[in-house]
Structures are given as structure tokens and as C-alpha cells.
Design a protein around this motif. Structure first.
Motif, short mmCIF file in Angstrom:
data_model
loop_
_atom_site.label_atom_id
_atom_site.label_comp_id
_atom_site.label_asym_id
_atom_site.label_seq_id
_atom_site.Cartn_x
_atom_site.Cartn_y
_atom_site.Cartn_z
N THR A 34 0.91 -1.22 0.07
CA THR A 34 0.01 -0.11 -0.05
C THR A 34 0.88 1.31 0.07
OG1 THR A 34 -0.42 0.38 2.21
CG2 THR A 34 -1.91 -1.06 1.30
N PRO A 35 0.44 2.27 -0.67
CA PRO A 35 1.26 3.72 -0.59
C PRO A 35 1.70 4.10 0.94
CG PRO A 35 -0.46 3.95 -2.30
CD PRO A 35 -0.81 2.47 -1.53
N SER A 40 5.58 4.70 5.08
CA SER A 40 6.09 4.28 6.32
C SER A 40 7.23 3.50 6.51
CB SER A 40 5.18 3.47 7.21
OG SER A 40 3.96 3.91 7.40
N PHE A 41 7.42 2.50 5.40
CA PHE A 41 8.85 2.04 5.33
C PHE A 41 9.95 2.85 4.91
CE2 PHE A 41 11.95 -0.22 2.33
CZ PHE A 41 12.62 -1.04 3.35
N PHE A 42 9.82 3.97 3.82
CA PHE A 42 10.59 4.79 3.59
C PHE A 42 11.05 5.58 4.80
CE2 PHE A 42 10.90 5.77 -1.22
CZ PHE A 42 10.71 4.42 -1.54
N GLU A 43 9.91 5.91 5.88
CA GLU A 43 10.49 7.11 6.82
C GLU A 43 11.11 5.85 7.86
OE1 GLU A 43 6.43 7.99 7.99
OE2 GLU A 43 6.47 9.48 6.75
N GLY A 46 14.49 6.75 7.06
CA GLY A 46 15.17 7.95 7.48
C GLY A 46 14.68 8.90 6.34
N LEU A 47 13.89 8.60 5.35
CA LEU A 47 13.58 9.19 4.13
C LEU A 47 12.36 9.86 4.07
CD1 LEU A 47 14.72 6.56 1.42
CD2 LEU A 47 15.99 8.53 1.95
N PRO A 48 12.07 10.87 3.68
CA PRO A 48 10.47 11.59 3.68
C PRO A 48 9.52 10.48 3.08
CG PRO A 48 12.03 12.89 2.41
CD PRO A 48 12.95 11.46 2.71
N GLY A 49 8.66 10.37 3.81
CA GLY A 49 7.36 9.44 3.41
C GLY A 49 6.95 9.69 1.83
N ALA A 50 7.03 11.00 1.77
CA ALA A 50 6.41 11.57 0.44
C ALA A 50 7.14 10.98 -0.64
CB ALA A 50 6.48 13.05 0.30
N LEU A 51 8.66 10.72 -0.32
CA LEU A 51 9.15 10.30 -1.49
C LEU A 51 8.97 8.76 -1.96
CD1 LEU A 51 11.86 10.54 -3.10
CD2 LEU A 51 13.27 9.58 -1.18
N ALA A 52 8.11 8.10 -1.16
CA ALA A 52 7.42 6.82 -1.71
C ALA A 52 6.66 7.19 -2.86
CB ALA A 52 6.82 6.20 -0.43
#
Length: 139
Positions: A34-35, A40-43, A46-52
Motif C-alpha cells: 500500500t502507498p 512508512s517503510f521509507f520513513e 530516514g527518508l521522507p514518506g512523500a518520496l515513496a
């Protein structure tokens, strides 16, 4: 020597295969993880969630562009940072072999080589909108 009769079909085959792979990975992020789960995985990395969401869009539209042959040389190059990011954040620490826990960087690295090869080969047969040849345009 490159066979001019078959090379355009080799480029087509590579372009379509890469496009399908990107669509499959986008579909995995949308339908399985799911998006929100992907964000959440990206976060967690340490990455911004929006990058997902940006990654999902790049994989989707990049995959479609490769399959259709719409500026596929440029698209192939633009998709490389997605894979470099995957290596830097997830797969690099898992070692080389992709069957290692966490998936090593072997597969994404090969995928980068395939994208570079596609960009060098060109759009190939049946491209809807081939990348303009800047040399012929006088640039």
C-alpha cells in the motif's frame, strides 16, 4: 558488429522488459505494501514518506513510457536514481547477492546496467515517440 536488422528489436525487447519490471514494482508498492505502508517503510529508513509516492509515480509512468517507447532513452536514464536509492538505503548493506536477507545489490545493479544499455541502444522498434537525435537537430 551490430546487426541493423535485429538491433531495433533487441532494443524493443529490453525496453519493454524494463518497463514491465518497473510496473511490477510499482504495483507491489500499491497493491501489496500500500502507498501508506510504503511511505512508512521509507520513513523507517530516514527518508521522507512523500518520496515513496514520488517513487511509485516514477516507476509507474517510467514503466509505461518505456513500454510505449516515449522518450525511452531519457526515461531510462531518469529511472537510474530510483535504483541507486534502493541500493543506498536497502540493498547495499545486505551484501552482493540478491538472495541474501534483505536482498543484496546484485539485482538493482544489473537493472542499472540494463537501463544504461537501453539508453545507449536507443528507442528501438515500434517506439511511439522516439527520443530526438540532438546530433541530427544540429545541437
Amino acid at each position: 558488429m551490430t546487426d541493423p536488422r535485429t538491433a531495433p528489436y533487441a532494443a524493443l525487447l529490453l525496453r519493454v522488459a524494463l518497463g514491465v519490471l518497473f510496473l511490477a514494482h510499482a504495483g507491489l508498492k500499491v497493491m501489496v505494501f500500500t502507498p501508506a505502508g510504503t511511505a512508512s517503510f521509507f520513513e523507517s529508513l530516514g527518508l521522507p514518506g512523500a518520496l515513496a509516492h514520488v517513487t511509485i509515480l516514477l516507476e509507474t509512468f517510467g514503466g509505461l513510457a518505456l513500454i510505449a517507447g516515449v522518450y525511452s532513452r531519457v526515461v531510462a536514464l531518469l529511472l537510474i536514481p530510483v535504483l541507486l536509492g534502493a541500493i543506498a538505503t536497502v540493498h547495499g548493506a545486505a551484501g552482493f547477492f540478491f538472495n541474501n536477507a534483505g536482498g543484496g545489490w546484485e539485482y538493482p545493479a544489473f537493472w542499472i546496467v540494463a537501463l544504461l544499455t537501453s539508453a545507449l541502444l536507443g528507442d528501438g522498434a515500434h517506439a511511439l515517440r522516439p527520443t530526438p537525435n540532438l546530433r541530427k537537430a544540429g545541437h
